[in-house]
Design an enzyme around this catalytic site. Sequence first.
Site, PDB file in Angstrom:
ATOM      1  N   ASP A  58      58.000 148.310  60.963  1.00  0.00           N
ATOM      2  CA  ASP A  58      57.141 147.434  61.764  1.00  0.00           C
ATOM      3  C   ASP A  58      56.378 148.256  62.795  1.00  0.00           C
ATOM      4  O   ASP A  58      56.973 148.891  63.666  1.00  0.00           O
ATOM      5  CB  ASP A  58      57.986 146.378  62.469  1.00  0.00           C
ATOM      6  N   SER A 108      52.101 140.328  63.372  1.00  0.00           N
ATOM      7  CA  SER A 108      53.126 140.590  62.362  1.00  0.00           C
ATOM      8  C   SER A 108      53.371 139.408  61.434  1.00  0.00           C
ATOM      9  O   SER A 108      53.587 139.590  60.228  1.00  0.00           O
ATOM     10  CB  SER A 108      54.441 140.974  63.030  1.00  0.00           C
ATOM     11  N   THR A 171      58.478 139.080  61.183  1.00  0.00           N
ATOM     12  CA  THR A 171      58.388 139.815  59.919  1.00  0.00           C
ATOM     13  C   THR A 171      59.449 139.368  58.919  1.00  0.00           C
ATOM     14  O   THR A 171      59.112 138.993  57.793  1.00  0.00           O
ATOM     15  CB  THR A 171      58.456 141.325  60.178  1.00  0.00           C
ATOM     16  N   GLU A 328      63.752 145.912  57.157  1.00  0.00           N
ATOM     17  CA  GLU A 328      62.753 146.184  58.193  1.00  0.00           C
ATOM     18  C   GLU A 328      63.334 147.010  59.335  1.00  0.00           C
ATOM     19  O   GLU A 328      64.386 146.675  59.883  1.00  0.00           O
ATOM     20  CB  GLU A 328      62.219 144.869  58.765  1.00  0.00           C
ATOM     21  N   HIS A 337      55.525 148.927  71.908  1.00  0.00           N
ATOM     22  CA  HIS A 337      55.065 147.963  72.916  1.00  0.00           C
ATOM     23  C   HIS A 337      55.500 148.390  74.317  1.00  0.00           C
ATOM     24  O   HIS A 337      54.811 148.116  75.307  1.00  0.00           O
ATOM     25  CB  HIS A 337      55.607 146.570  72.615  1.00  0.00           C
ATOM     26  N   HIS A 375      51.466 146.644  60.371  1.00  0.00           N
ATOM     27  CA  HIS A 375      50.301 146.963  61.200  1.00  0.00           C
ATOM     28  C   HIS A 375      50.558 148.293  61.900  1.00  0.00           C
ATOM     29  O   HIS A 375      51.659 148.853  61.829  1.00  0.00           O
ATOM     30  CB  HIS A 375      50.045 145.872  62.243  1.00  0.00           C
ATOM     31  N   HIS A 482      49.093 146.210  69.323  1.00  0.00           N
ATOM     32  CA  HIS A 482      48.967 146.699  67.956  1.00  0.00           C
ATOM     33  C   HIS A 482      47.640 147.442  67.805  1.00  0.00           C
ATOM     34  O   HIS A 482      46.713 147.255  68.605  1.00  0.00           O
ATOM     35  CB  HIS A 482      48.995 145.535  66.969  1.00  0.00           C
TER      36      HIS A 482
END
Length: 530
Positions: A58, A108, A171, A328, A337, A375, A482
């Site tokens: 992710d 996401s 996700t 994931e 972030h 992304h 993102h």
Amino acid sequence: MRIRASALALAWFALTGPPATAQDADAWRRAGREALARAQTLQPSSGKAKNLILFIGDGMGISTVTAARILEGQLRGKSGEENWLSFERLPYTALVKTYNTDQQVADSAASMTAIVTGVKTRAGLVSLGPAALRGEHAGADKHRLETILEQAEDRGLSTGVVTTSTVTHATPAATYAHAPERGWEDDARLPAAARAAGFPDIARQLVEFAHGDGLEVALGGGRKHFLPETAADPETKRETGARQDGRNLVAEWTARGAKSRYVWNRAQLVAIDPAETDHLLGLFEPSHMHFEADRGGDEAGEPSLSEMTAAAIDILSRNPRGFVLVAEAGRIDHAHHLGNAYRALTDTIELSRAVQTALERTDPAETLVVVTSDHDHVLSMAGYPTRGNAILGKVMENDPRGGPVPKLALDASGRPYTTLGYQNGPGHVGASAEQPEGPKRFPHRATEFRGITRGRPDLTDVDTSDPDYLQESAVPLRSETHGGQDVPVYATGPGAHLFHGVQEQSYLYYAMAEALGWNRSSGFLDWLFR
């Protein structure tokens, strides 16, 4: 002689690679010829994939992959640039465009929806079509998009979801749930109207998954979304569940059959007997799991992404008809972030270990392994650092006069800077209130900045490799955003050759379904392109 692409990649890359130094021209020539020989031997697989393992890093864009590759190599005592993450050894690659139908830079929920349903949609929607309205429960069902896990269950395959985020996060949720708002992880987060209408929250949809015999494996964080607010968390004791409907979804999971199991710590997961388990729910934190760098400090003990992946494969592979697993590395995104490259990169390295675990536990002749991202982020790798420069360190440039020792690179105000930085985020330190002397447009000489006394911090004595260091950002934001760049895809196994070129993100679904043989049996592609 025809050699399987996946076996070729794993075997040959283990024996060959780039030269250790840039000084040996013949070594570079040998490496180039060996790479060419490998490419010439690749042959598309005509067989059908029995199993599919889809890995999602992710927020893992190309800059993240590159920096993680270097960091992993440097942690092994090498210069780093010559290193390979496990999934970079896979023989087929592509780039995918990640935009949503309403956003240039992806969310996401929408981007994962594209991957697992084949339809691009609006930001915030979880496996609903683009005509659905975000946050509007009424009429949402008519926009449901069938996911690859739902289709796998309907065909008799086993299915699983593994993540380091909450299992109800955007996700993983897109693989099994349908919701007009990604944040509806439990009933307490539903608007009053949706709750009154009985709209199922995402945790409920996981447990009530109606296709086949339900998900066989779900491992990750998010205990609070499954427990009533009257129930104490088994690990923290001071926290409680979040559900307001009084339902204990963990108890409902274990009540489904004699071989339905629930675990909440690493020791319990390790003790699971796959032969005695047909449905496994593992919730290892009230919210998200720890970053890989911090996992060792968890009091109850958390499994790694690799360990969860191994456990899932051991259970799912018991089905002779095959399985589909989505795994994931969700906290790569969270670290970015935060503007914290260290944790983003170490979680990427753990993803690489999980991919290697999957490759070692499956037959390359019958398992398609796909590694991609939903992304990118706005991490950049810049400057002119010397070969082997610490990827988390300050830029050291080669001496232009040919000196043997690299020199600390300085910005236009005479201060050092790091190789890694963010375009925006919490690492912003503020612009100088004092203007430099000289021209104010396009200043390009250090002499024009001699008037600066404040602004960027002096990093000379700062340990920028500290796990808690936040890389500098150009734009101040509470949370880094993102990025809109294309993201890579890596693939091996039957049907891996379908992953090529530059594609829409929604294409990934069609390539995976084709590799599993679903399109061939239904004539779907003939209908689609007639």
